[in-house]
Scaffold this active site. Structure first.
Site, short mmCIF file in Angstrom:
data_model
loop_
_atom_site.label_atom_id
_atom_site.label_comp_id
_atom_site.label_asym_id
_atom_site.label_seq_id
_atom_site.Cartn_x
_atom_site.Cartn_y
_atom_site.Cartn_z
N LYS A 1 0.85 -1.19 0.00
CA LYS A 1 0.00 0.00 0.00
C LYS A 1 0.89 1.25 0.00
O LYS A 1 2.03 1.15 0.46
CB LYS A 1 -0.93 -0.02 1.21
N HIS B 1 -1.55 -5.27 5.55
CA HIS B 1 -1.05 -6.08 6.67
C HIS B 1 -2.07 -6.26 7.78
O HIS B 1 -1.96 -7.18 8.58
CB HIS B 1 0.26 -5.48 7.22
N LYS C 1 -3.77 9.84 14.95
CA LYS C 1 -2.42 9.80 15.53
C LYS C 1 -2.40 10.65 16.80
O LYS C 1 -3.23 11.52 16.98
CB LYS C 1 -1.40 10.36 14.54
N HIS D 1 -7.09 -0.29 5.35
CA HIS D 1 -7.20 -1.18 6.52
C HIS D 1 -8.62 -1.23 7.09
O HIS D 1 -9.18 -2.31 7.32
CB HIS D 1 -6.28 -0.70 7.65
N LYS E 1 -3.30 -9.94 10.49
CA LYS E 1 -3.36 -10.01 11.95
C LYS E 1 -4.28 -11.14 12.38
O LYS E 1 -5.35 -11.35 11.82
CB LYS E 1 -3.85 -8.67 12.51
N ASP F 1 -4.55 6.95 4.50
CA ASP F 1 -3.56 6.07 5.13
C ASP F 1 -4.21 4.89 5.85
O ASP F 1 -3.65 3.79 5.88
CB ASP F 1 -2.72 6.88 6.12
N GLU G 1 -3.50 5.48 17.38
CA GLU G 1 -2.04 5.41 17.52
C GLU G 1 -1.58 6.50 18.48
O GLU G 1 -2.19 7.58 18.52
CB GLU G 1 -1.36 5.66 16.17
#
Lengths: 520, 308
Positions: A174, A204, A371, A266, A208, A261, A242
Site C-alpha cells: 500500500k 497487513h 495519531k 485497513h 493479523k 492512510d 495510535e
C-alpha cells in the site's frame, strides 16, 4: 489477461508425505525478489519475517532471496544488512544464529534503476543461477512512484511469464494508488502483464490473527451469526488509535492523511469482514466476493446533492495540536519535521458508514482513526440493542448497559463480551461484567507477525487475505468524494490536543445520532 | 503413601476426593488474584507408575499455571481411596487401582472440553476404558511395543498419538519438503536405502514405518538402523541410492537440523532450520493443538505393529 499461475497449494497435495503432517503446508521451490531491498520496510518487516519463517521451518527446501535497489551493494553487503536487520527488528535478542547464516548464504543482490531494462536482464540471469524455472515472488517494497516502472519492465523483460511448471506472482504494498483514477491505472497496468490471480495487494491488517479470527468467530460458531444483524445490533464502532505522530514519514503523510492512510484500506477491509454475508466456502474468491458485496452496499459518505456540506455531515477530520502523550510533551503536527507550517493534512478521521442491505439497514458503522491519541489500540466494538423491557430499572435505579462484543485487534489480541449480572446481596442490583478471551494467554504460543502470514500465503498462492482489484477501486470510490469535499472547504482544519481522544466535532457527530464513542 | 503423593505435587494441598472440585475452584480463584482468569482449553490426564509421573507433574503444572488446562495425575496402585493433592489447576491421585482410572477421569475432567490422556505406562488393558472417555490418547511409554500393539486395535475408539511421533514432526516435515522439489519426486522410485542413525531405535523404526506407509518404495528397499551418538532420539536420516541422496541431520550443537539434497538434474542445496526444543510442555502443547485423528500416525503404527 495472461495464463493462470499453475504451481500452487493444490499441486503440493500431490506430495504424499504432506498428508497428516502437523506443520502447515510449505511452498514449493521459491525465490523472493524484493524491490526496495535497502529500504525501511525490507529491513523492519520483510527480512525478519523471512527469518522467522525459516526458523519455524515454513520455507521450502529450495529458497532464495534476491534483493534489488538503486543502492550499489554486493551479495555480501546485502547479507550484512540482513544480519543487521535481524539484530534490530527480529525480536530474537541473539540476532544472528546458524539459521540466519544458512539463510544469508541464499541471499543475493542486484543493483540498478527500476526503469532500466538492463536491471531485468541481470535479474533474469541471477534467477537462472539461483533457482532455475521454479516459483518467483516479486515484492514491490518501493515507494509507490516506481510501481509502474517495475511492473512494466517485469512484463517487457518476460519475467512475468513462468516457464514450464513454475509460477510468478507480484506483491504490491500500500498505498495502491492515491485516488480512484490512479488505482484504476495501476490495476490496468498490472493486468497487462499479470493475471489478477498473480497480483497480491497486501494489507497487513488482514494478516493479523484477530482479524482472521473474525471469520472463524462469525462462521465457525453457530450462536453469533443469528444475532449478527439489524434486529439485535445497535451500531458498530471500529477504532484504530495510535500514540505515535508522523515520525519519519512526513513526506508520505503530508500527501496522504488519515483517510487515505488508514480508512480507505485497513479499516474498510475490517468493516467488510464484520459486515459480509457468510461465504459458501473458505476459498479466496468466495470470501472476497462476500466482502465486496458488503462494500458495494455502502452508501456515499458525503451527500453532495442535498446541499449538506461535509462539515455538517457524518465525516470529521482534524489535526493534532501540541500536547502530552505517553508521558512526554509532543509538538503539534505542524511543528513536526517535514510538515508544512500551514498544512491541512488530517491526522484524525471519523466517518459514519451506512450499509444498504437487508442485514445492516439502519445500523451505523462508526470508524475513527488518529495519531497522537491517548493509547495505541485497534478494536471492533459491536454494541447490541438493549432488552426491549427494562424490568430491573426500578430496582437498580439505572438502565442496564447494552451487551457489547469487543474484538481487540491490537495490542492485546482477543475477544471480550460485556453482559449484565446480579450483584451479590439481598437487593436486586445489576452491574456489567466482562468475559475475556486472550490469544496470548489461552494458547500459549507465539502469534505470527502479519507479514509472516501474508508472505507465506503469497508464496503458497493463497490470495484470501489480499485485496482484490475491485475492492481497492470501490473503496477509493467511497472515500474520494470526502477528499474532494475537504479540498473544496475553505478555512482551517479542526484540531485536537495530542493525548486526547480526537476533536469535539467527532463527539458531536456521535451525539447527533444519540450515541457516544466508546471510552477506551 | 501420602509422602509419594506429595512428591508428585509437592506444592499442593491434601484434600479428599470429594473435595477436589471445590479445592480446584478455590485454587483457581486464588490463582486469578495474581493473573486474570483465562480460558481453559482442555483436560490433560497423565497416568502411569509413580516414578514416571514426576516430570509429568511439572509439565502439567506449567500448563495449569499458564491457565490453559486442568491437569490430572493418576499413579497406578492398588488403592480404591487414593490420597489427593491439589495445586491450582492440577490434581494428583496417588496409587489408584487401574480399574477405576476411567471413573476418576469421568468425575474430574472439565465438561464440554476435550480430554487428552497422556499415557506414561502401566497395564495396557487400562487403555481400553480410557479410550472410551478420552478425545485423544498420547502414548509415551518405555518400552512402547506392548502399548503400541494395544493402541493399534483401538484406533476406531479415539484418536491416538505418541510423544516419540511428536518429536519426529520436524524431521518428517523436512523430509516432506524434499518431495516438493519435482526432481526429488521423480527420483523417488530409484531410492533403495534408508539409513537412520538414532539413539532411540523405536523412534527410528517409527520414522521408517511412516515413510514406508506413505510412499511407494521399490521392492528390496533396505532400512538400516545405526546407533546414534548424540543422545537425542535421531541423529541423521539418509534416503537415496548410490548416486542420489536426501539427508536430514542434527547440526549446530543439536539446536538445528541441516538438510542436503543431491539428486539427478538438481544442484545440491543445503540449509539449516532451528530444531524446536522438545520439552514435555512443548510436546503436549503441540498435541493439544490437534483435534483430528492422526491418519499418518495410525498408518505408521499399524505398519510397524504388523511387522513386529
Amino acid at each position: 489477461m495472461k495464463r493462470k499461475a499453475s504451481y500452487d497449494r493444490r499441486e503440493m497435495h500431490g506430495n504424499p508425505l504432506h498428508d497428516g503432517l502437523r506443520i502447515e503446508p510449505t511452498p514449493g521451490p521459491t525465490t523472493l525478489v524484493i524491490f526496495g531491498a535497502s529500504g525501511d520496510l525490507t529491513r523492519r518487516k520483510l527480512l525478519p519475517a523471512v527469518y522467522r519463517l525459516s526458523r519455524r521451518g515454513r520455507l521450502p527446501a529450495q529458497f532464495a532471496v534476491v534483493g534489488i535497489s538503486r543502492t550499489p551493494m554486493d551479495d555480501e553487503s546485502f547479507r550484512a544488512q540482513f544480519r543487521d536487520s535481524l539484530k534490530e527488528f527480529a525480536g530474537t535478542g541473539a540476532g544472528v544464529d546458524e539459521v540466519a547464516e544458512s539463510l544469508a548464504s541464499r541471499m543475493f543482490y542486484v543493483s540498478g534503476e527500476t526503469d532500466d531494462a538492463g536491471l531485468y536482464e541481470r535479474l533474469q540471469a541471477r534467477l537462472a543461477d539461483v533457482n532455475g524455472a521454479e516459483g518467483v515472488l516479486f515484492y514491490l517494497a518501493t515507494p509507490p512512484t516506481v510501481y509502474a516502472a517495475a511492473i512494466e519492465q517485469l512484463g517487457a523483460s518476460g519475467l512475468a511469464d513462468a516457464p514450464g511448471r513454475g509460477w510468478r506472482r507480484i506483491v504490491v504494498e500500500k498505498p495502491f494508488g492515491t485516488d480512484l483514477d490512479s488505482a484504476r491505472a495501476l490495476n490496468r497496468l498490472a493486468h497487462q502483464h499479470f493475471d489478477e490471480d498473480q497480483v497480491y495487494r497486501i494489507d497487513h491488517y488482514l494478516g493479523k490473527e484477530t482479524v482472521q479470527n473474525l471469520l472463524v468467530f462469525r462462521f465457525g460458531n453457530g450462536m453469533f451469526e443469528p444475532v449478527w444483524n439489524r434486529r439485535y445490533i445497535d451500531h458498530v464502532q471500529i477504532t484504530a488509535a495510535e500514540t505515535v505522530g508522523v515520525e519519519h514519514r512526513a513526506a508520505y503523510y503530508e500527501g496522504s492523511g488519515a483517510l487515505r492512510d488508514m480508512v480507505q484500506n485497513h479499516l474498510m477491509q475490517v468493516l467488510s469482514l464484520v459486515a459480509m454475508e457468510p461465504p459458501i466456502a473458505f476459498t479466496a474468491e468466495s470470501v472476497r466476493d462476500r466482502k465486496m458485496d458488503a462494500l458495494l452496499s455502502a452508501q456515499p459518505l458525503v451527500s453532495n446533492g442535498d446541499g449538506t456540506s461535509p462539515a455538517t455531515s457524518h465525516v470529521v477530520r482534524a489535526q493534532y495540536r501540541a500536547g502530552w502523550v505517553n508521558g512526554v510533551e509532543v509538538p503539534a503536527y505542524r511543528g513536526e519535521k517535514g510538515v508544512a507550517a500551514g498544512s491541512v493534512t488530517e491526522t484524525y478521521a471519523a466517518v459514519r458508514v451506512h450499509l444498504d442491505n437487508w442485514r445492516w439497514a439502519g445500523v451505523p458503522f462508526y470508524i475513527r482513526t488518529g495519531k497522537r491519541l491517548p493509547k495505541r489500540t485497534t478494536e471492533i466494538a459491536i454494541q447490541f440493542r438493549r432488552p426491549p423491557l427494562e424490568i430491573f430499572r426500578r430496582a437498580s435505579h439505572a438502565s442496564v448497559a447494552p451487551n457489547l462484543l469487543i474484538v481487540n485487534v491490537q495490542p492485546d489480541e482477543g475477544i471480550s463480551l460485556r453482559f449484565e449480572t446480579k450483584l451479590p446481596g439481598t437487593r436486586m442490583q445489576v452491574a456489567p461484567v466482562m468475559m475475556n478471551f486472550r490469544y496470548g494467554t489461552t494458547f500459549g504460543s507465539e502469534v505470527p507477525e502479519a507479514y509472516e502470514t501474508l508472505l507465506l500465503d503469497a508464496m503458497l498462492g493463497d490470495p484470501t487475505l489480499f485485496a482484490r482489484h475491485d475492492f481497492v477501486e470501490t473503496s477509493w470510490a467511497l472515500v474520494e468524494p470526502v477528499l474532494d469535499a475537504w479540498r473544496a472547504t475553505s478555512g482551517d482544519i479542526p484540531t485536537y490536543e495530542a493525548g486526547e481522544w480526537g476533536p469535539a466535532e467527532a463527539d458531536d457527530m456521535m451525539a447527533r445520532d444519540g450515541r457516544r464513542w466508546r471510552s477506551l | 503413601m501420602s509422602s509419594s503423593s506429595s512428591e508428585l505435587l509437592p506444592s499442593g494441598a491434601p484434600v479428599s476426593f470429594s473435595e477436589i472440585s471445590e479445592a480446584m475452584a478455590l485454587g483457581t480463584c486464588q490463582h486469578s488474584g495474581a493473573t486474570p482468569m483465562r480460558a481453559l482449553v482442555a483436560t490433560v490426564v497423565a497416568v502411569g507408575p509413580t516414578e514416571r509421573l514426576g516430570d509429568a507433574a511439572e509439565a502439567l503444572q506449567a500448563l495449569g499455571d499458564a491457565g490453559t488446562v486442568r491437569g490430572i495425575l493418576i499413579s497406578e496402585g492398588d488403592t480404591t481411596a487414593p490420597p489427593a493433592r491439589v495445586a491450582g489447576n492440577t490434581v494428583a491421585l496417588h496409587g489408584l487401582k487401574p480399574a477405576f482410572f476411567n471413573n476418576a477421569v469421568a468425575a474430574l475432567r472439565l465438561s464440554s472440553l476435550p480430554t487428552l490422556v497422556w499415557w506414561r505406562g502401566g497395564r495396557p488393558d487400562t487403555l481400553d476404558g480410557l479410550a472410551d472417555l478420552a478425545d485423544r490418547i498420547v502414548l509415551d511409554d518405555d518400552p512402547p511395543e506392548p502399548v503400541w500393539s494395544r493402541a493399534a486395535g483401538l484406533f476406531g475408539d479415539t484418536a491416538f498419538s505418541d510423544l516419540r511421533w511428536a518429536r519426529l514432526t520436524q524431521w518428517r516435515a523436512l523430509m516432506a519438503h524434499f518431495f516438493d522439489i519435482p526432481e526429488v519426486l521423480a527420483a523417488a522410485a530409484d531410492f533403495s536405502r534408508l539409513t537412520i542413525s538414532a539413539s532411540d531405535r523405536m523412534s527410528a523404526r517409527l520414522f521408517a514405518a511412516w515413510l514406508s506407509s506413505s510412499i511407494e518404495l521399490q521392492a528390496g528397499f533396505v532400512v538400516e538402523l545405526k546407533d546414534g551418538s548424540t543422545g537425542t532420539p535421531l541423529d541423521e536420516i539418509r534416503l537415496g541410492d548410490h548416486q542420489q541422496e536426501l539427508v536430514v541431520r542434527l547440526a549446530g550443537h543439536r539446536t538445528c537440523l541441516e538438510t542436503e539434497v543431491s539428486v539427478k538434474g538438481h544442484r545440491s542445496v543445503s540449509r539449516l532450520v532451528s530444531l524446536q526444543a522438545h520439552t514435555l510442555t512443548g510436546l503436549l502443547t503441540e498435541e493439544l493443538r490437534i483435534r483430528a485423528r492422526d491418519a499418518a500416525f495410525e498408518r505408521a503404527l499399524a505398519h510397524l505393529v504388523s511387522r513386529t
